[in-house]
Design an enzyme around this catalytic site. Structure first.
Site, PDB file in Angstrom:
ATOM      1  N   GLU A  14       0.856  -1.241   0.216  1.00 25.49           N
ATOM      2  CA  GLU A  14       0.168   0.087   0.156  1.00 25.49           C
ATOM      3  C   GLU A  14       0.988   1.407  -0.128  1.00 25.49           C
ATOM      4  O   GLU A  14       1.969   1.219   0.450  1.00 25.49           O
ATOM      5  CB  GLU A  14      -1.017   0.185   1.260  1.00 25.49           C
ATOM      6  CG  GLU A  14      -2.314  -0.276   1.138  1.00 25.49           C
ATOM      7  CD  GLU A  14      -3.060   0.936   0.284  1.00 25.49           C
ATOM      8  OE1 GLU A  14      -2.644   1.452  -0.365  1.00 25.49           O
ATOM      9  OE2 GLU A  14      -4.311   0.843   0.519  1.00 25.49           O
ATOM     10  N   ASP A  15       0.340   2.277  -0.505  1.00 27.75           N
ATOM     11  CA  ASP A  15       1.311   3.689  -0.374  1.00 27.75           C
ATOM     12  C   ASP A  15       0.857   4.234   0.818  1.00 27.75           C
ATOM     13  O   ASP A  15       1.840   4.690   1.722  1.00 27.75           O
ATOM     14  CB  ASP A  15       0.685   4.589  -1.547  1.00 27.75           C
ATOM     15  CG  ASP A  15      -0.996   4.807  -1.563  1.00 27.75           C
ATOM     16  OD1 ASP A  15      -1.555   4.357  -0.536  1.00 27.75           O
ATOM     17  OD2 ASP A  15      -1.465   5.605  -2.418  1.00 27.75           O
ATOM     18  N   ASP A  72      -4.463   5.635   6.047  1.00 29.04           N
ATOM     19  CA  ASP A  72      -4.997   7.090   6.627  1.00 29.04           C
ATOM     20  C   ASP A  72      -6.074   6.518   7.941  1.00 29.04           C
ATOM     21  O   ASP A  72      -6.033   6.312   8.853  1.00 29.04           O
ATOM     22  CB  ASP A  72      -5.380   7.858   5.505  1.00 29.04           C
ATOM     23  CG  ASP A  72      -6.125   9.381   6.203  1.00 29.04           C
ATOM     24  OD1 ASP A  72      -5.600   9.677   7.197  1.00 29.04           O
ATOM     25  OD2 ASP A  72      -6.986   9.838   5.535  1.00 29.04           O
ATOM     26  N   PHE A 108      -1.545  16.359   4.178  1.00 30.31           N
ATOM     27  CA  PHE A 108      -1.747  15.792   2.708  1.00 30.31           C
ATOM     28  C   PHE A 108      -0.424  15.612   1.982  1.00 30.31           C
ATOM     29  O   PHE A 108       0.175  16.488   1.582  1.00 30.31           O
ATOM     30  CB  PHE A 108      -2.739  16.341   2.039  1.00 30.31           C
ATOM     31  CG  PHE A 108      -3.353  15.638   0.973  1.00 30.31           C
ATOM     32  CD1 PHE A 108      -4.383  14.564   0.875  1.00 30.31           C
ATOM     33  CD2 PHE A 108      -2.929  15.845  -0.508  1.00 30.31           C
ATOM     34  CE1 PHE A 108      -4.587  13.822  -0.111  1.00 30.31           C
ATOM     35  CE2 PHE A 108      -3.264  15.031  -1.575  1.00 30.31           C
ATOM     36  CZ  PHE A 108      -4.166  13.995  -1.368  1.00 30.31           C
ATOM     37  N   ARG A 114       2.431  12.413  -9.243  1.00 27.24           N
ATOM     38  CA  ARG A 114       2.846  10.630  -8.968  1.00 27.24           C
ATOM     39  C   ARG A 114       4.287  10.296  -9.281  1.00 27.24           C
ATOM     40  O   ARG A 114       4.795   9.530  -8.724  1.00 27.24           O
ATOM     41  CB  ARG A 114       1.874   9.847  -9.705  1.00 27.24           C
ATOM     42  CG  ARG A 114       0.461   9.685  -9.412  1.00 27.24           C
ATOM     43  CD  ARG A 114      -0.068   8.542  -9.801  1.00 27.24           C
ATOM     44  NE  ARG A 114      -1.534   8.659  -9.974  1.00 27.24           N
ATOM     45  CZ  ARG A 114      -2.528   8.146  -8.862  1.00 27.24           C
ATOM     46  NH1 ARG A 114      -1.709   7.701  -7.789  1.00 27.24           N
ATOM     47  NH2 ARG A 114      -3.565   8.239  -8.906  1.00 27.24           N
TER      48      ARG A 114
HETATM   49  P1  5GP Z   1      -7.722   5.170   3.915  1.00 25.39           P
HETATM   50  O1  5GP Z   1      -8.853   4.494   3.287  1.00 25.39           O
HETATM   51  O2  5GP Z   1      -6.729   4.498   4.814  1.00 25.39           O
HETATM   52  O3  5GP Z   1      -8.456   6.407   4.383  1.00 25.39           O
HETATM   53  O4  5GP Z   1      -7.170   5.834   2.591  1.00 25.39           O
HETATM   54  C1  5GP Z   1      -6.246   5.149   1.925  1.00 25.39           C
HETATM   55  C2  5GP Z   1      -6.045   5.682   0.482  1.00 25.39           C
HETATM   56  O5  5GP Z   1      -6.563   7.103   0.491  1.00 25.39           O
HETATM   57  C3  5GP Z   1      -4.702   5.650   0.190  1.00 25.39           C
HETATM   58  O6  5GP Z   1      -4.319   4.203  -0.648  1.00 25.39           O
HETATM   59  C4  5GP Z   1      -4.432   6.801  -0.692  1.00 25.39           C
HETATM   60  O7  5GP Z   1      -4.819   6.409  -2.125  1.00 25.39           O
HETATM   61  C5  5GP Z   1      -5.475   7.717  -0.269  1.00 25.39           C
HETATM   62  N1  5GP Z   1      -4.793   8.736   0.545  1.00 25.39           N
HETATM   63  C6  5GP Z   1      -4.809   8.964   1.996  1.00 25.39           C
HETATM   64  N2  5GP Z   1      -4.303   9.955   2.403  1.00 25.39           N
HETATM   65  C7  5GP Z   1      -3.498  10.513   1.285  1.00 25.39           C
HETATM   66  C8  5GP Z   1      -2.733  11.595   1.304  1.00 25.39           C
HETATM   67  O8  5GP Z   1      -2.129  12.135   2.064  1.00 25.39           O
HETATM   68  N3  5GP Z   1      -2.221  11.768   0.067  1.00 25.39           N
HETATM   69  C9  5GP Z   1      -2.757  11.182  -1.359  1.00 25.39           C
HETATM   70  N4  5GP Z   1      -2.122  11.542  -2.312  1.00 25.39           N
HETATM   71  N5  5GP Z   1      -3.663  10.236  -0.992  1.00 25.39           N
HETATM   72  C10 5GP Z   1      -3.997   9.838   0.077  1.00 25.39           C
END
Ligand code: 5GP
Length: 187
Positions: free
Chosen positions: A110-111, A114, A163, A176
């Site tokens: 995963e990247d 959050d 962010f 990206r």
């Molecule tokens: P979650 O479901 O844990 O809230 O978020 C996961 C996805 O939200 C990540 O895989 C990513 O694609 C997007 N995301 C969450 N925080 C960020 C951020 O700070 N920057 C970017 N570019 N994408 C984010």
């Protein structure tokens, strides 16, 4: 062509810090899965640069340790999440991976984690594919907005509540290809 915007200025994690940490993660993963087959499961699109560097880091660990190997296979899933201030984000599956995961060791790449909603959704989906084991490796962990508790086995960096873009992560599909992680400056 849209109006050119300046690059985000504030680098949070430099290219060399990223690569050093990914080398460490690769060595750890190699040790943990030595002499086994491992399916690296990339979550599109944000994890692509991390995925590619991590896969090579696992191979470099193997070069330094002749005689042992981790046989890697690449698989991908694609998810989108819609963030809304009034309700938790809804996650949707665009591409769900292959039947190959059945009774395999799977490492989700995963990247960023959050809220945890994406990972929770993915975990539930993967159970339908009957893998032998599932672990998670995330480049970034931002725990401040967590809504659901999720298990993370390998973390690159815990980051502050801002962010971020770069190294696979986008803002409206931009940034990206930055080779580092930056905080997106509000303009
Ligand atoms: P979650 O479901 O844990 O809230 O978020 C996961 C996805 O939200 C990540 O895989 C990513 O694609 C997007 N995301 C969450 N925080 C960020 C951020 O700070 N920057 C970017 N570019 N994408 C984010």
């Amino acid at each position: 062509m849209s109006e050119t915007k300046p690059l985000p200025e504030s680098v949070l994690i430099s290219e060399s810090r990223l690569q050093d940490r990914i080398r460490e993660l690769g060595a750890q993963i190699f040790t943990d899965y030595e002499n086994q087959e491992l399916v690296l499961l990339g979550v599109l699109r944000g994890s692509v640069l991390f995925f590619a560097d991590l896969a090579r880091a696992i191979f470099r660990a193997q070069l330094a340790d002749q005689g042992r190997e981790v046989a890697l296979r690449f698989e991908f899933v694609q998810l989108v999440s819609y963030h809304d201030n009034t309700k938790p984000s809804a996650v949707q599956l665009i591409h769900g991976g292959s039947d190959y995961l059945k009774q395999r060791h799977v490492l989700v790449v995963e990247d960023i984690v959050d809220t945890g909603q994406t990972l929770k959704f993915l975990h539930e989906h993967l159970q339908t594919l009957d893998p032998k084991t599932v672990k998670v490796c995330t480049l970034l962990d931002r725990p401040f907005q967590r809504q659901v508790s999720v298990a993370i086995d390998y973390t690159g960096f815990e980051i502050p509540d801002a962010f971020v873009v770069g190294y696979g992560l986008d803002h409206a599909q931009r940034y990206r290809n930055l080779p580092y992680i930056a905080v997106l400056e509000s303009t």
